[in-house]
Motif scaffolding. Sequence first.
Motif, PDB file in Angstrom:
ATOM      1  N   ASP A 235     -14.322  10.181   3.102  1.00  0.00           N
ATOM      2  CA  ASP A 235     -14.739   8.781   3.099  1.00  0.00           C
ATOM      3  C   ASP A 235     -14.379   8.104   1.787  1.00  0.00           C
ATOM      4  N   ALA A 236     -14.574   8.806   0.675  1.00  0.00           N
ATOM      5  CA  ALA A 236     -14.233   8.242  -0.637  1.00  0.00           C
ATOM      6  C   ALA A 236     -12.739   8.004  -0.754  1.00  0.00           C
ATOM      7  N   ARG A 237     -11.945   8.935  -0.223  1.00  0.00           N
ATOM      8  CA  ARG A 237     -10.488   8.775  -0.277  1.00  0.00           C
ATOM      9  C   ARG A 237     -10.042   7.578   0.561  1.00  0.00           C
ATOM     10  N   LEU A 238     -10.621   7.455   1.772  1.00  0.00           N
ATOM     11  CA  LEU A 238     -10.236   6.336   2.638  1.00  0.00           C
ATOM     12  C   LEU A 238     -10.666   4.998   2.043  1.00  0.00           C
ATOM     13  N   LYS A 239     -11.851   4.953   1.462  1.00  0.00           N
ATOM     14  CA  LYS A 239     -12.344   3.709   0.879  1.00  0.00           C
ATOM     15  C   LYS A 239     -11.480   3.287  -0.303  1.00  0.00           C
ATOM     16  N   THR A 240     -11.116   4.258  -1.151  1.00  0.00           N
ATOM     17  CA  THR A 240     -10.293   3.942  -2.309  1.00  0.00           C
ATOM     18  C   THR A 240      -8.898   3.509  -1.886  1.00  0.00           C
ATOM     19  N   PHE A 241      -8.321   4.234  -0.925  1.00  0.00           N
ATOM     20  CA  PHE A 241      -6.989   3.853  -0.449  1.00  0.00           C
ATOM     21  C   PHE A 241      -7.014   2.489   0.230  1.00  0.00           C
ATOM     22  N   GLY A 242      -8.151   2.141   0.855  1.00  0.00           N
ATOM     23  CA  GLY A 242      -8.281   0.845   1.509  1.00  0.00           C
ATOM     24  C   GLY A 242      -8.119  -0.320   0.554  1.00  0.00           C
ATOM     25  N   THR A 243      -8.462  -0.101  -0.738  1.00  0.00           N
ATOM     26  CA  THR A 243      -8.291  -1.177  -1.716  1.00  0.00           C
ATOM     27  C   THR A 243      -6.820  -1.465  -1.997  1.00  0.00           C
ATOM     28  N   CYS A 244      -5.939  -0.534  -1.626  1.00  0.00           N
ATOM     29  CA  CYS A 244      -4.498  -0.711  -1.843  1.00  0.00           C
ATOM     30  C   CYS A 244      -3.764  -1.158  -0.589  1.00  0.00           C
ATOM     31  N   SER A 245      -4.425  -1.119   0.555  1.00  0.00           N
ATOM     32  CA  SER A 245      -3.723  -1.337   1.823  1.00  0.00           C
ATOM     33  C   SER A 245      -3.105  -2.733   1.918  1.00  0.00           C
ATOM     34  N   SER A 246      -3.833  -3.751   1.442  1.00  0.00           N
ATOM     35  CA  SER A 246      -3.294  -5.115   1.502  1.00  0.00           C
ATOM     36  C   SER A 246      -2.012  -5.215   0.693  1.00  0.00           C
ATOM     37  N   HIS A 247      -2.045  -4.650  -0.506  1.00  0.00           N
ATOM     38  CA  HIS A 247      -0.874  -4.720  -1.377  1.00  0.00           C
ATOM     39  C   HIS A 247       0.314  -3.998  -0.760  1.00  0.00           C
ATOM     40  N   LEU A 248       0.070  -2.839  -0.152  1.00  0.00           N
ATOM     41  CA  LEU A 248       1.152  -2.095   0.486  1.00  0.00           C
ATOM     42  C   LEU A 248       1.760  -2.885   1.643  1.00  0.00           C
ATOM     43  N   CYS A 249       0.930  -3.556   2.424  1.00  0.00           N
ATOM     44  CA  CYS A 249       1.429  -4.377   3.536  1.00  0.00           C
ATOM     45  C   CYS A 249       2.293  -5.524   3.024  1.00  0.00           C
ATOM     46  N   VAL A 250       1.871  -6.148   1.914  1.00  0.00           N
ATOM     47  CA  VAL A 250       2.641  -7.249   1.331  1.00  0.00           C
ATOM     48  C   VAL A 250       3.980  -6.744   0.806  1.00  0.00           C
ATOM     49  N   ILE A 251       3.984  -5.559   0.173  1.00  0.00           N
ATOM     50  CA  ILE A 251       5.231  -4.969  -0.320  1.00  0.00           C
ATOM     51  C   ILE A 251       6.208  -4.755   0.834  1.00  0.00           C
ATOM     52  N   LEU A 252       5.718  -4.216   1.946  1.00  0.00           N
ATOM     53  CA  LEU A 252       6.579  -3.989   3.106  1.00  0.00           C
ATOM     54  C   LEU A 252       7.082  -5.297   3.699  1.00  0.00           C
ATOM     55  N   ALA A 253       6.189  -6.306   3.802  1.00  0.00           N
ATOM     56  CA  ALA A 253       6.581  -7.598   4.371  1.00  0.00           C
ATOM     57  C   ALA A 253       7.647  -8.274   3.519  1.00  0.00           C
ATOM     58  N   PHE A 254       7.621  -8.040   2.219  1.00  0.00           N
ATOM     59  CA  PHE A 254       8.600  -8.652   1.316  1.00  0.00           C
ATOM     60  C   PHE A 254       9.900  -7.869   1.261  1.00  0.00           C
ATOM     61  N   ASN A 255       9.826  -6.548   1.179  1.00  0.00           N
ATOM     62  CA  ASN A 255      11.004  -5.747   0.876  1.00  0.00           C
ATOM     63  C   ASN A 255      11.828  -5.348   2.104  1.00  0.00           C
ATOM     64  N   ILE A 256      11.198  -5.191   3.265  1.00  0.00           N
ATOM     65  CA  ILE A 256      11.985  -4.802   4.446  1.00  0.00           C
ATOM     66  C   ILE A 256      12.968  -5.911   4.844  1.00  0.00           C
ATOM     67  N   PRO A 257      12.535  -7.172   5.031  1.00  0.00           N
ATOM     68  CA  PRO A 257      13.529  -8.223   5.315  1.00  0.00           C
ATOM     69  C   PRO A 257      14.503  -8.422   4.162  1.00  0.00           C
ATOM     70  N   ARG A 258      14.018  -8.272   2.923  1.00  0.00           N
ATOM     71  CA  ARG A 258      14.878  -8.437   1.747  1.00  0.00           C
ATOM     72  C   ARG A 258      16.008  -7.405   1.745  1.00  0.00           C
ATOM     73  N   LEU A 259      15.653  -6.145   1.963  1.00  0.00           N
ATOM     74  CA  LEU A 259      16.660  -5.087   1.985  1.00  0.00           C
ATOM     75  C   LEU A 259      17.623  -5.273   3.143  1.00  0.00           C
ATOM     76  N   PHE A 260      17.098  -5.638   4.313  1.00  0.00           N
ATOM     77  CA  PHE A 260      17.941  -5.837   5.485  1.00  0.00           C
ATOM     78  C   PHE A 260      18.908  -6.988   5.265  1.00  0.00           C
ATOM     79  N   SER A 261      18.410  -8.089   4.658  1.00  0.00           N
ATOM     80  CA  SER A 261      19.269  -9.236   4.362  1.00  0.00           C
ATOM     81  C   SER A 261      20.355  -8.855   3.367  1.00  0.00           C
TER      82      SER A 261
END
Length: 315
Positions: A235-261
């Motif tokens: 539970d502690a691991r999931l809660k701590t990782f959850g604080t990073c999940s938004s940032h990871l999603c934003v990184i993917l949303a920015f870099n996947i189209p960027r790399l493909f382009s």
Amino acid sequence: MSDSNTTDFTNPSTFILQGIPGLEAAYVWISIPFGAIYATALMGNFTILFIVKMEPSLHQPMYYFLCMLAITDLVLCTSTLPKMLSIFCFNSRQISFSACLTQMFFLHCFSILESGILVAMAFDRYVAICHPLRHSIILRNSILFKFSLALLLRSTMLILPFTLLARQWPYCRSNIIPHTHCEHMAVVKLACADIRVSSYYGLFVALSVMCLDMVLIALSYTQILRAIFRLPTKDARLKTFGTCSSHLCVILAFNIPRLFSFLTQRFGNNVPLHFHIFIANVYLLVPPMLNPIIYGVRTKEIRDRLLRLFTHKWT
């Protein structure tokens, strides 16, 4: 075709943005989702800025970086969308030479700035998880200001040569840009000169920024994951990782189209031009729309403050 398209000229007074060649008949239909994306990006990013400003508990490094990201997204989409929609809806294709170079500068400068902000946010998550007791000391306001200034200077110094080189080339082939905006290579390819300096420098900037920033983010998250896996309970691991999940999603949303382009522009010689341009627009427009949605949905503090705002408004 006007004479300006075929007659020799140097530094034309105007360029003609062609839009998306081959899809002219669908411009009105294309403008509908693009307009909706722009409206969503404006509303979402201004909402993030308003919530962080009005909620004292959110005056923390993570949310300051989020505000920087929102401002960057607003500049990115506003530098391209209004002119793009005017092409689609009103056939307003002309853009002055100076305005074109200005759009080019803001477009590429703030793209690099956004990449740098994502690195800064990764560093913030690293300090918050690996050195929580020192977080307020390491990322105090004076350090945040210097960090932000360094990111802005990096973007400006890397992109300024783009516009200086583009301004000094003679343009005698055509003034028609086969694109929806003044993308760097789309403009300099019109020059009747040896543009290898611009081409190689653009490739150097794209690769160096992308590789450096991704390596820094990867290093931050390597340390974060090591710290998470040392936690005693699941539970502690999931809660701590959850604080990073938004940032990871934003990184993917920015870099996947960027790399493909980037890959389709440099190596996709057999890819249709309209597909190149469409992917380039997705890279510029989708992240500004998705970023506030991702943070609004996945960040409890912002979600709760937004719910309180609407609850208070309707009661």
